[in-house]
Structures are given as structure tokens and as C-alpha cells.
Design a protein around this motif. Structure first.
Motif, PDB file in Angstrom:
ATOM      1  N   ALA A 109      80.622  23.935  11.260  1.00  0.00           N
ATOM      2  CA  ALA A 109      80.517  24.871  12.380  1.00  0.00           C
ATOM      3  C   ALA A 109      81.742  24.821  13.290  1.00  0.00           C
ATOM      4  O   ALA A 109      81.712  25.363  14.392  1.00  0.00           O
ATOM      5  N   SER A 110      82.816  24.222  12.844  1.00  0.00           N
ATOM      6  CA  SER A 110      83.979  24.051  13.721  1.00  0.00           C
ATOM      7  C   SER A 110      84.544  25.368  14.226  1.00  0.00           C
ATOM      8  O   SER A 110      85.043  25.432  15.351  1.00  0.00           O
ATOM      9  N   THR A 111      84.458  26.432  13.439  1.00  0.00           N
ATOM     10  CA  THR A 111      84.994  27.717  13.887  1.00  0.00           C
ATOM     11  C   THR A 111      84.088  28.410  14.901  1.00  0.00           C
ATOM     12  O   THR A 111      84.468  29.432  15.463  1.00  0.00           O
ATOM     13  N   LEU A 112      82.924  27.849  15.118  1.00  0.00           N
ATOM     14  CA  LEU A 112      81.996  28.430  16.086  1.00  0.00           C
ATOM     15  C   LEU A 112      82.263  27.951  17.510  1.00  0.00           C
ATOM     16  O   LEU A 112      81.582  28.370  18.448  1.00  0.00           O
ATOM     17  N   TRP A 113      83.243  27.060  17.662  1.00  0.00           N
ATOM     18  CA  TRP A 113      83.502  26.448  18.966  1.00  0.00           C
ATOM     19  C   TRP A 113      84.958  26.642  19.392  1.00  0.00           C
ATOM     20  O   TRP A 113      85.658  25.674  19.681  1.00  0.00           O
ATOM     21  N   PRO A 114      85.448  27.899  19.480  1.00  0.00           N
ATOM     22  CA  PRO A 114      86.833  28.087  19.900  1.00  0.00           C
ATOM     23  C   PRO A 114      87.014  27.749  21.378  1.00  0.00           C
ATOM     24  O   PRO A 114      86.098  27.941  22.188  1.00  0.00           O
ATOM     25  N   ALA A 115      88.184  27.247  21.719  1.00  0.00           N
ATOM     26  CA  ALA A 115      88.497  26.978  23.123  1.00  0.00           C
ATOM     27  C   ALA A 115      88.327  28.265  23.912  1.00  0.00           C
ATOM     28  O   ALA A 115      88.624  29.360  23.415  1.00  0.00           O
ATOM     29  N   GLY A 116      87.817  28.140  25.114  1.00  0.00           N
ATOM     30  CA  GLY A 116      87.583  29.306  25.956  1.00  0.00           C
ATOM     31  C   GLY A 116      86.215  29.930  25.764  1.00  0.00           C
ATOM     32  O   GLY A 116      85.940  30.995  26.306  1.00  0.00           O
ATOM     33  N   SER A 117      85.347  29.260  24.986  1.00  0.00           N
ATOM     34  CA  SER A 117      83.991  29.790  24.780  1.00  0.00           C
ATOM     35  C   SER A 117      82.951  28.969  25.531  1.00  0.00           C
ATOM     36  O   SER A 117      81.809  28.887  25.128  1.00  0.00           O
ATOM     37  N   ASP A 118      83.370  28.392  26.638  1.00  0.00           N
ATOM     38  CA  ASP A 118      82.474  27.576  27.465  1.00  0.00           C
ATOM     39  C   ASP A 118      81.834  28.423  28.565  1.00  0.00           C
ATOM     40  O   ASP A 118      82.243  29.547  28.822  1.00  0.00           O
ATOM     41  N   MET A 119      80.847  27.871  29.219  1.00  0.00           N
ATOM     42  CA  MET A 119      80.072  28.590  30.224  1.00  0.00           C
ATOM     43  C   MET A 119      80.871  28.945  31.479  1.00  0.00           C
ATOM     44  O   MET A 119      80.492  29.856  32.213  1.00  0.00           O
ATOM     45  N   ASP A 120      81.985  28.254  31.719  1.00  0.00           N
ATOM     46  CA  ASP A 120      82.825  28.591  32.864  1.00  0.00           C
ATOM     47  C   ASP A 120      83.751  29.759  32.549  1.00  0.00           C
ATOM     48  O   ASP A 120      84.290  30.392  33.462  1.00  0.00           O
ATOM     49  N   SER A 121      83.933  30.042  31.263  1.00  0.00           N
ATOM     50  CA  SER A 121      84.849  31.100  30.842  1.00  0.00           C
ATOM     51  C   SER A 121      84.161  32.372  30.389  1.00  0.00           C
ATOM     52  O   SER A 121      84.740  33.455  30.481  1.00  0.00           O
ATOM     53  N   VAL A 122      82.920  32.242  29.886  1.00  0.00           N
ATOM     54  CA  VAL A 122      82.231  33.367  29.272  1.00  0.00           C
ATOM     55  C   VAL A 122      80.766  33.360  29.702  1.00  0.00           C
ATOM     56  O   VAL A 122      80.131  32.304  29.715  1.00  0.00           O
ATOM     57  N   GLU A 123      80.234  34.524  30.006  1.00  0.00           N
ATOM     58  CA  GLU A 123      78.804  34.657  30.299  1.00  0.00           C
ATOM     59  C   GLU A 123      78.003  34.499  29.009  1.00  0.00           C
ATOM     60  O   GLU A 123      78.476  34.830  27.924  1.00  0.00           O
ATOM     61  N   GLY A 124      76.793  33.987  29.116  1.00  0.00           N
ATOM     62  CA  GLY A 124      75.882  33.957  27.983  1.00  0.00           C
ATOM     63  C   GLY A 124      75.942  32.712  27.120  1.00  0.00           C
ATOM     64  O   GLY A 124      75.422  32.706  26.012  1.00  0.00           O
ATOM     65  N   THR A 125      76.574  31.660  27.611  1.00  0.00           N
ATOM     66  CA  THR A 125      76.581  30.401  26.875  1.00  0.00           C
ATOM     67  C   THR A 125      76.299  29.262  27.840  1.00  0.00           C
ATOM     68  O   THR A 125      76.540  29.387  29.042  1.00  0.00           O
ATOM     69  N   ARG A 126      75.781  28.180  27.307  1.00  0.00           N
ATOM     70  CA  ARG A 126      75.526  26.989  28.127  1.00  0.00           C
ATOM     71  C   ARG A 126      76.427  25.834  27.723  1.00  0.00           C
ATOM     72  O   ARG A 126      76.216  24.699  28.140  1.00  0.00           O
ATOM     73  N   ALA A 127      77.428  26.109  26.908  1.00  0.00           N
ATOM     74  CA  ALA A 127      78.351  25.064  26.464  1.00  0.00           C
ATOM     75  C   ALA A 127      79.266  24.651  27.611  1.00  0.00           C
ATOM     76  O   ALA A 127      79.951  25.489  28.199  1.00  0.00           O
TER      77      ALA A 127
ATOM     78  N   ALA B 260      69.417  12.841  18.363  1.00  0.00           N
ATOM     79  CA  ALA B 260      70.714  13.480  18.150  1.00  0.00           C
ATOM     80  C   ALA B 260      70.824  14.768  18.966  1.00  0.00           C
ATOM     81  O   ALA B 260      71.851  15.025  19.600  1.00  0.00           O
ATOM     82  N   CYS B 261      69.760  15.568  18.952  1.00  0.00           N
ATOM     83  CA  CYS B 261      69.764  16.810  19.744  1.00  0.00           C
ATOM     84  C   CYS B 261      69.937  16.477  21.225  1.00  0.00           C
ATOM     85  O   CYS B 261      70.776  17.056  21.917  1.00  0.00           O
ATOM     86  N   SER B 262      69.133  15.558  21.692  1.00  0.00           N
ATOM     87  CA  SER B 262      69.128  15.204  23.105  1.00  0.00           C
ATOM     88  C   SER B 262      70.477  14.644  23.564  1.00  0.00           C
ATOM     89  O   SER B 262      70.974  15.013  24.639  1.00  0.00           O
ATOM     90  N   ALA B 263      71.083  13.786  22.763  1.00  0.00           N
ATOM     91  CA  ALA B 263      72.357  13.175  23.144  1.00  0.00           C
ATOM     92  C   ALA B 263      73.441  14.229  23.353  1.00  0.00           C
ATOM     93  O   ALA B 263      74.201  14.172  24.322  1.00  0.00           O
ATOM     94  N   CYS B 264      73.498  15.189  22.460  1.00  0.00           N
ATOM     95  CA  CYS B 264      74.519  16.220  22.576  1.00  0.00           C
ATOM     96  C   CYS B 264      74.199  17.181  23.721  1.00  0.00           C
ATOM     97  O   CYS B 264      75.085  17.532  24.516  1.00  0.00           O
ATOM     98  N   HIS B 265      72.963  17.575  23.835  1.00  0.00           N
ATOM     99  CA  HIS B 265      72.597  18.517  24.886  1.00  0.00           C
ATOM    100  C   HIS B 265      72.758  17.908  26.282  1.00  0.00           C
ATOM    101  O   HIS B 265      73.210  18.587  27.197  1.00  0.00           O
ATOM    102  N   LYS B 266      72.411  16.647  26.442  1.00  0.00           N
ATOM    103  CA  LYS B 266      72.572  16.009  27.754  1.00  0.00           C
ATOM    104  C   LYS B 266      74.029  15.968  28.179  1.00  0.00           C
ATOM    105  O   LYS B 266      74.350  16.149  29.337  1.00  0.00           O
ATOM    106  N   ALA B 267      74.910  15.728  27.222  1.00  0.00           N
ATOM    107  CA  ALA B 267      76.325  15.607  27.532  1.00  0.00           C
ATOM    108  C   ALA B 267      77.043  16.955  27.624  1.00  0.00           C
ATOM    109  O   ALA B 267      77.945  17.124  28.443  1.00  0.00           O
ATOM    110  N   TYR B 268      76.644  17.898  26.801  1.00  0.00           N
ATOM    111  CA  TYR B 268      77.483  19.089  26.624  1.00  0.00           C
ATOM    112  C   TYR B 268      76.801  20.442  26.837  1.00  0.00           C
ATOM    113  O   TYR B 268      77.436  21.475  26.648  1.00  0.00           O
ATOM    114  N   ARG B 269      75.547  20.457  27.208  1.00  0.00           N
ATOM    115  CA  ARG B 269      74.860  21.735  27.459  1.00  0.00           C
ATOM    116  C   ARG B 269      74.507  21.833  28.937  1.00  0.00           C
ATOM    117  O   ARG B 269      73.889  20.944  29.499  1.00  0.00           O
ATOM    118  N   GLY B 270      74.902  22.916  29.531  1.00  0.00           N
ATOM    119  CA  GLY B 270      74.627  23.137  30.951  1.00  0.00           C
ATOM    120  C   GLY B 270      73.354  23.940  31.147  1.00  0.00           C
ATOM    121  O   GLY B 270      72.720  24.390  30.211  1.00  0.00           O
TER     122      GLY B 270
END
Length: 152
Positions: free
Chosen positions: A77-95, A141-151
Motif C-alpha cells: 500500500a506504499s503508493t496509497l500514502w503520498p506526501a501531502g495526503s495528511d489531514m492538515d493538507s487535505v480535507e477528508g482524511t484522518r492521517a 496492531a490496528c490500535s498501535a497505528c491508529h493511536k499514533a497516526y490517526r487524528g
């Protein structure tokens, strides 16, 4: 789980991501990764329902859900995470932007999800107790990633 299913799923997500990135559309990558998360949610819902006793345990259905979960977790899934696709840059994501600041940790957490899904695939069709025991690895595994990286 058949190899055809894994190949079809991988190709579908890969083509969506490739077309998205080729056109420079970050929104498409976000939609594709959200689709992957929805698949996780779907299969974990089946397995979790059985583990909690909300749904009768069915070895065949549990194995199918676990195999599908592993297929989704095994996608590159590496191509699904381009730089600039975070929640501070784009509406509609919690990354959170922290993902791109610590990508090696994200990779480690992703490998933990794949390992947890593999353990679930090995256990789910055995019996309900084995399924319940395997839930901790996947949930952790889900929780660890979401706690750290999902807003939000």
C-alpha cells in the motif's frame, strides 16, 4: 483464499493507486487507502462478532474472513500514502502528518498488522477459542497505528 482473489484485489488497488498518482490526484490515493481500511473493518467485524458471541461461530466463514483480512494486509500500500495526503493538507482524511515524519515506524506497524492477520488466518477456522486468541494481535496492531497516526 485463492491466489486469483489475492491477485484480483492487488491489481484493483494497484491500478487505482497508479492511475491516481499518474494524474497527480492525492484524493484518489486517499480514497484507495480508505477503501483498504473499510475492508479491514468489514472482515474484522465478522471475526469480532464471532469472538464477542454476537454471531455464531462458523469455521468456514471465519476462515474466509481471516484469509481475506490477510490478503488485504499483504497488499503493498506504499503508493496509497503520498506526501501531502495528511489531514492538515487535505480535507477528508484522518492521517496525521507524523506518518511522513516517521515512515519506518509506520512500516513496522504495518508488518505487525500483516503478522497479526497471518496468525488470525492460521487460527480462525480451528475453533472459537483460537479465533479469540488471535484477535489480540490484530487489534493491537490496528490500535498501535491508529493511536499514533490517526487524528480525530
Amino acid at each position: 483464499m485463492t491466489k486469483k482473489f489475492v491477485l484480483t484485489l492487488s491489481l484493483a488497488l494497484g491500478m487505482a493507486a497508479s492511475a491516481t498518482l499518474a494524474g497527480g490526484h492525492i484524493e484518489g490515493a486517499i480514497k484507495a487507502r480508505q477503501g483498504q481500511m473499510q475492508l479491514y473493518q468489514h472482515y474484522l467485524g465478522i471475526l469480532g462478532g464471532m469472538a464477542r458471541g454476537n454471531v455464531d461461530y462458523d469455521a468456514t466463514a471465519a476462515q474466509a474472513a481471516a484469509d481475506s483480512l490477510l490478503a488485504v494486509a499483504s497488499i503493498n500500500a506504499s503508493t496509497l500514502w503520498p506526501a501531502g495526503s495528511d489531514m492538515d493538507s487535505v480535507e477528508g482524511t484522518r492521517a496525521k502528518a507524523a506518518i511522513w515524519e516517521n515512515f519506518p515506524d509506520v512500516g513496522t506497524k504495518s508488518m505487525a498488522m500483516t503478522s497479526g492477520a497471518a496468525a488470525m488466518a492460521a487460527a480462525a477456522g480451528t475453533d472459537l477459542d483460537a479465533l479469540k486468541a488471535a484477535m489480540g494481535g490484530v487489534g493491537g496492531a490496528c490500535s498501535a497505528c491508529h493511536k499514533a497516526y490517526r487524528g480525530r
